[in-house]
Design a protein around this motif. Sequence first.
Motif, PDB file in Angstrom:
ATOM      1  N   ALA A 172       0.840  -1.194   0.000  1.00 15.74           N
ATOM      2  CA  ALA A 172       0.000   0.000   0.000  1.00 15.74           C
ATOM      3  C   ALA A 172       0.879   1.250   0.000  1.00 15.74           C
ATOM      4  CB  ALA A 172      -0.888  -0.010   1.230  1.00 15.74           C
ATOM      5  N   ASP A 173       0.264   2.343  -0.438  1.00 20.67           N
ATOM      6  CA  ASP A 173       0.970   3.629  -0.482  1.00 20.67           C
ATOM      7  C   ASP A 173       0.610   4.424   0.767  1.00 20.67           C
ATOM      8  OD1 ASP A 173       1.674   6.285  -0.854  1.00 20.67           O
ATOM      9  OD2 ASP A 173       1.152   6.287  -2.979  1.00 20.67           O
ATOM     10  N   TYR A 174       1.566   4.618   1.650  1.00 17.36           N
ATOM     11  CA  TYR A 174       1.333   5.400   2.863  1.00 17.36           C
ATOM     12  C   TYR A 174       1.976   6.773   2.758  1.00 17.36           C
ATOM     13  CZ  TYR A 174      -0.399   1.115   4.861  1.00 17.36           C
ATOM     14  OH  TYR A 174      -1.132  -0.009   5.096  1.00 17.36           O
ATOM     15  N   VAL A 175       1.272   7.766   3.285  1.00 17.69           N
ATOM     16  CA  VAL A 175       1.819   9.117   3.338  1.00 17.69           C
ATOM     17  C   VAL A 175       2.594   9.246   4.650  1.00 17.69           C
ATOM     18  CG1 VAL A 175       1.279  11.574   3.302  1.00 17.69           C
ATOM     19  CG2 VAL A 175      -0.157   9.963   2.015  1.00 17.69           C
ATOM     20  N   ILE A 176       3.879   9.581   4.534  1.00 13.79           N
ATOM     21  CA  ILE A 176       4.710   9.759   5.734  1.00 13.79           C
ATOM     22  C   ILE A 176       4.834  11.256   6.019  1.00 13.79           C
ATOM     23  CG2 ILE A 176       6.931   9.280   6.839  1.00 13.79           C
ATOM     24  CD1 ILE A 176       6.016   6.645   5.970  1.00 13.79           C
ATOM     25  N   MET A 177       4.318  11.672   7.183  1.00 16.31           N
ATOM     26  CA  MET A 177       4.344  13.085   7.554  1.00 16.31           C
ATOM     27  C   MET A 177       5.302  13.242   8.736  1.00 16.31           C
ATOM     28  SD  MET A 177       0.343  13.942   6.673  1.00 16.31           S
ATOM     29  CE  MET A 177       0.530  15.700   6.716  1.00 16.31           C
TER      30      MET A 177
END
Length: 278
Positions: A202-207
């Motif tokens: 899956a594509d996770y947004v890393i903030m």
Amino acid sequence: PSITTRTYAERAAKHPIPVAKQLLDICDRKKTNLCVSVDVTSKAGLLRIAEAAGPYCCCIKTHIDIVEDFDQDLVQQLQALADKHDFLIWEDRKFADIGNTVRLQYSSGIYKIASWAHITNAHLVPGEGILTGLASVGQPLGRGLLLLAEMSAKGNLATGEYTTKNVEAARRHPEFVMGFVAMRRVDEREETAGGVAPGEGADYVIMTPGVGLDSKGDGMGQQYRTPDEVIRGSGCDVIIVGRGIYGGGDGNPNEEIVKQCKRYQEAGWKAYEDRLRQ
Ligand code: S5P
């Protein structure tokens, strides 16, 4: 190919979580991976800084429980600014209780966070019931959740096996967990360890918080890295900048906020372009 070699636009086009898609689209459209953290204690200060920073950021992060004169009009005005300037609102609530309690904290009380915040975040300390509880409120509203897989402060305990457990838990809630607060690309390490090629999952947004160009720390445990270290060096997607932009206290004057926003926006975007090329 690794996620870090794909553009925000390519990732937005394929992202299954609407709010993550929206965030990646904003990054692409406004050419910014800057999230401004507005940690001030007055309604007027929060709105003033959000208005000044709005054109330069993809997201405004709030700590709504530090505002002395909170009222519903504050969130209505903040939502209007989000529409006007095209940014998302993240309430940095760091939920950390059992499912039933967080469900109520997220939906109810004075703040009714789920009714206005596109994004919120949680610690996995209580176990995965926290995700079930928050998702029961947030998912029908199209909200997204970040798990705090790592933290920026010196000596923090979100490391090793705990970080890995966050990534595994996220994979079991693919409809609601849009990404992580983390210091690096935590998902790809886990994918490799699990036999999945980097970028295949899956594509996770890393903030990523703890970002500053002028300071290395704040004397209370915070540790700062540059946008280049965070976006290019560590493969994170969004830089979170608080005091580096608003300045502390009631906040810098508007001209200074705009100046610092432009500076961090440019540095974050250059680091992203450099990462695509490397
Ligand atoms: O690990 C973390 C996670 C978060 S969300 N470290 C952090 O500093 N934060 C938040 O980011 C913190 O609560 C604050 O709102 C912001 C950093 O602010 P700054 O002024 O140090 O840039």
